[in-house]
Write a protein that holds these residues in place. Structure first.
Motif, PDB file in Angstrom:
ATOM      1  N   VAL A 184      13.919   5.047   3.129  1.00 60.57           N
ATOM      2  CA  VAL A 184      13.640   3.854   2.320  1.00 60.57           C
ATOM      3  C   VAL A 184      13.349   4.224   0.869  1.00 60.57           C
ATOM      4  O   VAL A 184      12.716   3.469   0.139  1.00 60.57           O
ATOM      5  CB  VAL A 184      12.457   3.053   2.906  1.00 60.57           C
ATOM      6  CG1 VAL A 184      12.814   2.489   4.263  1.00 60.57           C
ATOM      7  CG2 VAL A 184      11.203   3.910   2.992  1.00 60.57           C
ATOM      8  N   ARG A 185      13.851   5.365   0.430  1.00 56.37           N
ATOM      9  CA  ARG A 185      13.546   5.824  -0.927  1.00 56.37           C
ATOM     10  C   ARG A 185      14.138   4.953  -2.022  1.00 56.37           C
ATOM     11  O   ARG A 185      13.757   5.051  -3.164  1.00 56.37           O
ATOM     12  CB  ARG A 185      14.025   7.274  -1.102  1.00 56.37           C
ATOM     13  CG  ARG A 185      13.162   8.263  -0.338  1.00 56.37           C
ATOM     14  CD  ARG A 185      13.677   9.684  -0.472  1.00 56.37           C
ATOM     15  NE  ARG A 185      12.851  10.599   0.293  1.00 56.37           N
ATOM     16  CZ  ARG A 185      13.223  11.806   0.663  1.00 56.37           C
ATOM     17  NH1 ARG A 185      14.425  12.246   0.358  1.00 56.37           N
ATOM     18  NH2 ARG A 185      12.415  12.585   1.353  1.00 56.37           N
ATOM     19  N   GLY A 186      15.084   4.087  -1.674  1.00 53.36           N
ATOM     20  CA  GLY A 186      15.668   3.231  -2.691  1.00 53.36           C
ATOM     21  C   GLY A 186      14.743   2.112  -3.140  1.00 53.36           C
ATOM     22  O   GLY A 186      14.981   1.468  -4.165  1.00 53.36           O
ATOM     23  N   ILE A 187      13.667   1.853  -2.397  1.00 54.83           N
ATOM     24  CA  ILE A 187      12.736   0.784  -2.737  1.00 54.83           C
ATOM     25  C   ILE A 187      11.667   1.334  -3.674  1.00 54.83           C
ATOM     26  O   ILE A 187      11.004   2.324  -3.355  1.00 54.83           O
ATOM     27  CB  ILE A 187      12.092   0.198  -1.462  1.00 54.83           C
ATOM     28  CG1 ILE A 187      13.180  -0.348  -0.532  1.00 54.83           C
ATOM     29  CG2 ILE A 187      11.097  -0.897  -1.818  1.00 54.83           C
ATOM     30  CD1 ILE A 187      12.658  -0.854   0.794  1.00 54.83           C
TER      31      ILE A 187
ATOM     32  N   GLU B  76       6.606  -1.568  -5.181  1.00 49.99           N
ATOM     33  CA  GLU B  76       6.989  -2.789  -4.475  1.00 49.99           C
ATOM     34  C   GLU B  76       6.729  -2.714  -2.971  1.00 49.99           C
ATOM     35  O   GLU B  76       6.763  -3.731  -2.280  1.00 49.99           O
ATOM     36  CB  GLU B  76       8.482  -3.089  -4.692  1.00 49.99           C
ATOM     37  CG  GLU B  76       8.846  -3.493  -6.111  1.00 49.99           C
ATOM     38  CD  GLU B  76      10.316  -3.865  -6.235  1.00 49.99           C
ATOM     39  OE1 GLU B  76      10.955  -4.101  -5.188  1.00 49.99           O
ATOM     40  OE2 GLU B  76      10.815  -3.897  -7.367  1.00 49.99           O
ATOM     41  N   ILE B  77       6.471  -1.528  -2.476  1.00 45.59           N
ATOM     42  CA  ILE B  77       6.412  -1.340  -1.024  1.00 45.59           C
ATOM     43  C   ILE B  77       5.345  -2.201  -0.363  1.00 45.59           C
ATOM     44  O   ILE B  77       5.580  -2.813   0.686  1.00 45.59           O
ATOM     45  CB  ILE B  77       6.210   0.150  -0.686  1.00 45.59           C
ATOM     46  CG1 ILE B  77       7.486   0.937  -1.026  1.00 45.59           C
ATOM     47  CG2 ILE B  77       5.853   0.344   0.782  1.00 45.59           C
ATOM     48  CD1 ILE B  77       7.371   2.428  -0.866  1.00 45.59           C
ATOM     49  N   GLN B  78       4.171  -2.316  -0.991  1.00 44.59           N
ATOM     50  CA  GLN B  78       3.092  -3.047  -0.331  1.00 44.59           C
ATOM     51  C   GLN B  78       3.386  -4.536  -0.179  1.00 44.59           C
ATOM     52  O   GLN B  78       2.802  -5.196   0.689  1.00 44.59           O
ATOM     53  CB  GLN B  78       1.753  -2.840  -1.048  1.00 44.59           C
ATOM     54  CG  GLN B  78       1.691  -3.320  -2.462  1.00 44.59           C
ATOM     55  CD  GLN B  78       0.288  -3.103  -3.034  1.00 44.59           C
ATOM     56  OE1 GLN B  78      -0.653  -3.816  -2.697  1.00 44.59           O
ATOM     57  NE2 GLN B  78       0.145  -2.111  -3.905  1.00 44.59           N
TER      58      GLN B  78
ATOM     59  N   HIS C 179      -3.884   1.537  -2.056  1.00 45.11           N
ATOM     60  CA  HIS C 179      -4.473   1.550  -0.711  1.00 45.11           C
ATOM     61  C   HIS C 179      -4.146   2.849   0.016  1.00 45.11           C
ATOM     62  O   HIS C 179      -3.881   2.862   1.216  1.00 45.11           O
ATOM     63  CB  HIS C 179      -3.989   0.352   0.118  1.00 45.11           C
ATOM     64  CG  HIS C 179      -3.741  -0.875  -0.703  1.00 45.11           C
ATOM     65  ND1 HIS C 179      -4.724  -1.480  -1.438  1.00 45.11           N
ATOM     66  CD2 HIS C 179      -2.606  -1.594  -0.928  1.00 45.11           C
ATOM     67  CE1 HIS C 179      -4.206  -2.535  -2.074  1.00 45.11           C
ATOM     68  NE2 HIS C 179      -2.928  -2.606  -1.784  1.00 45.11           N
ATOM     69  N   PHE C 180      -4.137   3.923  -0.748  1.00 46.61           N
ATOM     70  CA  PHE C 180      -3.722   5.206  -0.195  1.00 46.61           C
ATOM     71  C   PHE C 180      -4.773   6.276  -0.484  1.00 46.61           C
ATOM     72  O   PHE C 180      -5.576   6.619   0.377  1.00 46.61           O
ATOM     73  CB  PHE C 180      -2.355   5.575  -0.767  1.00 46.61           C
ATOM     74  CG  PHE C 180      -1.806   6.906  -0.320  1.00 46.61           C
ATOM     75  CD1 PHE C 180      -2.161   7.444   0.912  1.00 46.61           C
ATOM     76  CD2 PHE C 180      -0.928   7.618  -1.116  1.00 46.61           C
ATOM     77  CE1 PHE C 180      -1.666   8.671   1.331  1.00 46.61           C
ATOM     78  CE2 PHE C 180      -0.426   8.851  -0.708  1.00 46.61           C
ATOM     79  CZ  PHE C 180      -0.797   9.369   0.509  1.00 46.61           C
ATOM     80  N   LYS C 181      -4.826   6.750  -1.730  1.00 47.13           N
ATOM     81  CA  LYS C 181      -5.740   7.836  -2.076  1.00 47.13           C
ATOM     82  C   LYS C 181      -7.068   7.333  -2.637  1.00 47.13           C
ATOM     83  O   LYS C 181      -7.977   8.128  -2.882  1.00 47.13           O
ATOM     84  CB  LYS C 181      -5.064   8.779  -3.079  1.00 47.13           C
ATOM     85  CG  LYS C 181      -3.850   9.487  -2.490  1.00 47.13           C
ATOM     86  CD  LYS C 181      -3.222  10.442  -3.492  1.00 47.13           C
ATOM     87  CE  LYS C 181      -2.022  11.160  -2.884  1.00 47.13           C
ATOM     88  NZ  LYS C 181      -1.370  12.079  -3.850  1.00 47.13           N
ATOM     89  N   GLU C 182      -7.174   6.016  -2.833  1.00 43.25           N
ATOM     90  CA  GLU C 182      -8.413   5.459  -3.355  1.00 43.25           C
ATOM     91  C   GLU C 182      -9.540   5.579  -2.329  1.00 43.25           C
ATOM     92  O   GLU C 182      -9.291   5.633  -1.110  1.00 43.25           O
ATOM     93  CB  GLU C 182      -8.212   3.973  -3.718  1.00 43.25           C
ATOM     94  CG  GLU C 182      -7.246   3.726  -4.867  1.00 43.25           C
ATOM     95  CD  GLU C 182      -5.784   3.672  -4.435  1.00 43.25           C
ATOM     96  OE1 GLU C 182      -4.923   3.461  -5.296  1.00 43.25           O
ATOM     97  OE2 GLU C 182      -5.521   3.853  -3.217  1.00 43.25           O
TER      98      GLU C 182
ATOM     99  N   ILE D 123       5.466   5.701   4.605  1.00 42.51           N
ATOM    100  CA  ILE D 123       6.564   5.295   3.721  1.00 42.51           C
ATOM    101  C   ILE D 123       6.286   5.678   2.271  1.00 42.51           C
ATOM    102  O   ILE D 123       7.134   6.247   1.589  1.00 42.51           O
ATOM    103  CB  ILE D 123       6.824   3.791   3.855  1.00 42.51           C
ATOM    104  CG1 ILE D 123       7.439   3.480   5.222  1.00 42.51           C
ATOM    105  CG2 ILE D 123       7.763   3.300   2.748  1.00 42.51           C
ATOM    106  CD1 ILE D 123       7.456   2.015   5.579  1.00 42.51           C
ATOM    107  N   ILE D 124       5.077   5.378   1.783  1.00 44.33           N
ATOM    108  CA  ILE D 124       4.791   5.682   0.364  1.00 44.33           C
ATOM    109  C   ILE D 124       4.559   7.175   0.132  1.00 44.33           C
ATOM    110  O   ILE D 124       4.587   7.648  -1.011  1.00 44.33           O
ATOM    111  CB  ILE D 124       3.601   4.878  -0.174  1.00 44.33           C
ATOM    112  CG1 ILE D 124       2.297   5.267   0.500  1.00 44.33           C
ATOM    113  CG2 ILE D 124       3.846   3.395  -0.061  1.00 44.33           C
ATOM    114  CD1 ILE D 124       1.075   4.657  -0.169  1.00 44.33           C
ATOM    115  N   SER D 125       4.366   7.931   1.211  1.00 38.26           N
ATOM    116  CA  SER D 125       4.113   9.367   1.065  1.00 38.26           C
ATOM    117  C   SER D 125       5.384  10.202   1.028  1.00 38.26           C
ATOM    118  O   SER D 125       5.356  11.368   0.668  1.00 38.26           O
ATOM    119  CB  SER D 125       3.237   9.872   2.225  1.00 38.26           C
ATOM    120  OG  SER D 125       2.001   9.219   2.250  1.00 38.26           O
TER     121      SER D 125
END
Length: 240
Positions: free
Chosen positions: A178-181, A185-187, A207-210, A237-239
């Motif tokens: 899904v790297r094209g997204i 925008e993922i969330q 909402h990841f490293k925070e 996905i975001i990683s």
């Protein structure tokens, strides 16, 4: 004219050991996409569904989830599929063996060009046969290892089963990129975040490293208000 185009990313290593990514076209002019999952052989994989839902929404393609082999459904499967029902997504439970849900699926697909997506072995070809009321689609044996199909459908195939009603049956895709997204925008493809994310400490919170004290989405996950499995999908996905 082409109204949409569904592609997937293919990552290759070049002769110089560099990584290159190319777009592979799957199908165009799709009215509805059917994400086919199964309860057994192979088991239900929500993370795969999450990725397909993202890609379809990103390409503005209507989608529904077909939970096949539902006669083998257990309590864990029920809990997982209820997460998607709670999000307002259409879920049709089917079983070719018992004819469960076949008429409902046919009714939803009539008059449309549909595409069937999912892992090998989930029963896409069996569903095509049930809808077409024939043995047109090739059905292969399920491999013993992990219960996955041995690439039953090896090429994308097209079936016309009624007036203006067709099915595009795709090969089982095991790796979905899904790297094209765009990352930011993922969330938005995780609507269960919406009621919490505006109250995060930082406007650009991912909402990841925070820290959990600064992120209302993380707090909602810990409090059982957001599915941890869906959140884990988002993190994976975001990683990547």
């Amino acid at each position: 004219t082409r109204k949409n185009l569904l592609t997937r990313k293919k990552t290759d290593s070049t002769r110089y050991n560099q990584i290159s990514t190319t777009d592979l076209n799957i199908a165009a002019n799709i009215d509805i996409a059917v994400i086919v999952a199964s309860c057994s052989a192979p088991p239900f994989h929500p993370k795969f569904i999450d990725r397909y839902l993202m890609i379809l929404q990103y390409n503005d393609i209507e989608s529904l989830i077909c939970l096949n082999k539902s006669d083998l459904k257990n309590e864990e499967d029920k809990e997982k599929i209820n997460i998607y029902k709670a999000l307002g997504l259409t879920v049709i439970e089917t079983s070719v063996k018992t004819n469960l849900g076949i008429d409902k699926l046919k009714s939803r697909l009539k008059g449309k060009q549909a595409i069937f997506l999912g892992h090998s072995g989930v029963g896409k070809s069996s569903l095509v046969n049930a809808i077409c009321e024939s043995e047109t689609a090739k059905i292969g044996n399920i491999s013993e290892k992990y219960g996955k199909g041995k690439h039953t459908t090896t090429h994308t195939k097209y079936y016309l089963w009624d007036n203006n009603s067709s099915i595009i049956d795709t090969p089982g895709i095991r790796n979905l990129n899904v790297r094209g997204i765009p990352l930011d925008e993922i969330q938005q493809y995780f609507p269960e975040f919406d009621k919490f994310k505006d109250n995060c400490k930082y406007r650009d919170c991912q909402h990841f490293k925070e820290k959990i004290n600064d992120c209302k989405v993380k707090q909602a996950v810990n409090n059982g208000l957001i599915s941890r499995e869906r959140y884990d999908s988002y993190i994976r996905i975001i990683s990547q």
